[in-house]
Design a protein around this motif. Structure first.
Motif, PDB file in Angstrom:
ATOM      1  N   TYR A   1      -8.909  20.449  -3.577  1.00 42.98           N
ATOM      2  CA  TYR A   1     -10.192  20.971  -3.416  1.00 42.98           C
ATOM      3  C   TYR A   1      -9.918  22.519  -3.798  1.00 42.98           C
ATOM      4  O   TYR A   1     -10.761  22.992  -4.637  1.00 42.98           O
ATOM      5  CB  TYR A   1     -10.653  20.968  -2.088  1.00 42.98           C
TER       6      TYR A   1
ATOM      7  N   ASP B 256      -9.921  22.376  -7.686  1.00 48.44           N
ATOM      8  CA  ASP B 256     -11.435  22.169  -8.276  1.00 48.44           C
ATOM      9  C   ASP B 256     -12.046  23.208  -8.180  1.00 48.44           C
ATOM     10  O   ASP B 256     -12.827  23.621  -8.948  1.00 48.44           O
ATOM     11  CB  ASP B 256     -11.972  20.945  -7.355  1.00 48.44           C
ATOM     12  N   THR B 257     -11.923  24.018  -7.037  1.00 50.42           N
ATOM     13  CA  THR B 257     -12.536  25.303  -7.062  1.00 50.42           C
ATOM     14  C   THR B 257     -12.381  26.262  -7.907  1.00 50.42           C
ATOM     15  O   THR B 257     -12.953  26.824  -8.749  1.00 50.42           O
ATOM     16  CB  THR B 257     -12.748  25.702  -5.611  1.00 50.42           C
TER      17      THR B 257
ATOM     18  N   SER C  97     -10.709  25.690 -10.970  1.00 49.00           N
ATOM     19  CA  SER C  97     -11.209  25.261 -12.330  1.00 49.00           C
ATOM     20  C   SER C  97     -12.688  25.398 -12.603  1.00 49.00           C
ATOM     21  O   SER C  97     -13.015  25.880 -13.511  1.00 49.00           O
ATOM     22  CB  SER C  97     -10.635  23.810 -12.502  1.00 49.00           C
ATOM     23  N   LYS C  98     -13.443  25.237 -11.485  1.00 47.76           N
ATOM     24  CA  LYS C  98     -14.840  25.580 -11.687  1.00 47.76           C
ATOM     25  C   LYS C  98     -15.064  26.925 -11.742  1.00 47.76           C
ATOM     26  O   LYS C  98     -15.926  27.441 -12.947  1.00 47.76           O
ATOM     27  CB  LYS C  98     -15.908  25.188 -10.286  1.00 47.76           C
TER      28      LYS C  98
END
Length: 174
Positions: free
Chosen positions: A155, A158-159, A161-162
């Motif tokens: 998570y 992912d955060t 990478s966003k």
């Protein structure tokens, strides 16, 4: 005050009245042996009349009991015996029933004992199997903790990478 005439005669008849018998001797068929009750009564009276000194004493002659009374007494005693036999039989049957109920209860408790012994054995087997599986269960718990930490890292990644993608798009627009 002395009684006279009719009163005196009545008092004399009362004082001369025979006394009631103190015992009721009713011989049975076997005791009589087929003889008349009158002859038995006469023999009893003769035996009673002789005293130690050879003097005979007068005793009141009693009439033999009527056959109807003898039959009624026998009938009453027979019916009483039947009644008592019935009462005793009922009591015996009650005790037999209680005995059977106790035996059945004992058997049920023995069955329950066997069932509880089987349950105890099965529970011990399950506890042993659980104990043998415990290391594997501990490994599963460790793997689960590791998966949870990997998930949190994914998570975060992912955060990140966003955010990185958003910065990259912002830089491209410029």
């Amino acid at each position: 005050m002395a009684a006279t005439g009719v009163e005196a005669a009545a008092m004399d008849s009362i004082s001369n009245a025979p006394a009631p018998p103190s015992e009721l001797n009713i011989p049975t068929e076997t005791e009589r042996g087929g003889e008349d009750t009158a002859s038995d009564t006469t023999e009893n009276q003769k035996a009673k009349k002789q005293n130690d000194g050879g003097v005979e004493t007068a005793e009141e002659a009693t009439e033999p009991a009527e056959p109807d009374i003898n039959e009624l007494c026998r009938d009453m005693f027979n019916k009483m015996a039947i009644f008592l036999q019935g009462e005793l039989t009922a009591t015996c049957e009650d005790y037999k029933l209680l005995e059977n109920m106790n035996k059945l209860t004992s058997l049920k408790y023995m069955e329950m004992k066997d069932i509880s012994i089987n349950i105890s054995r099965n529970l011990q087997d399950l506890n042993q199997k659980y104990a043998s599986l415990q290391p594997y269960l501990d490994q599963i718990n460790q793997i689960e903790e590791q998966v949870t930490s990997l998930e949190q890292a994914a998570y975060k990644l992912d955060t990140y990478s966003k955010k990185l993608e958003a910065k990259f798009k912002k830089l491209e627009k410029r």
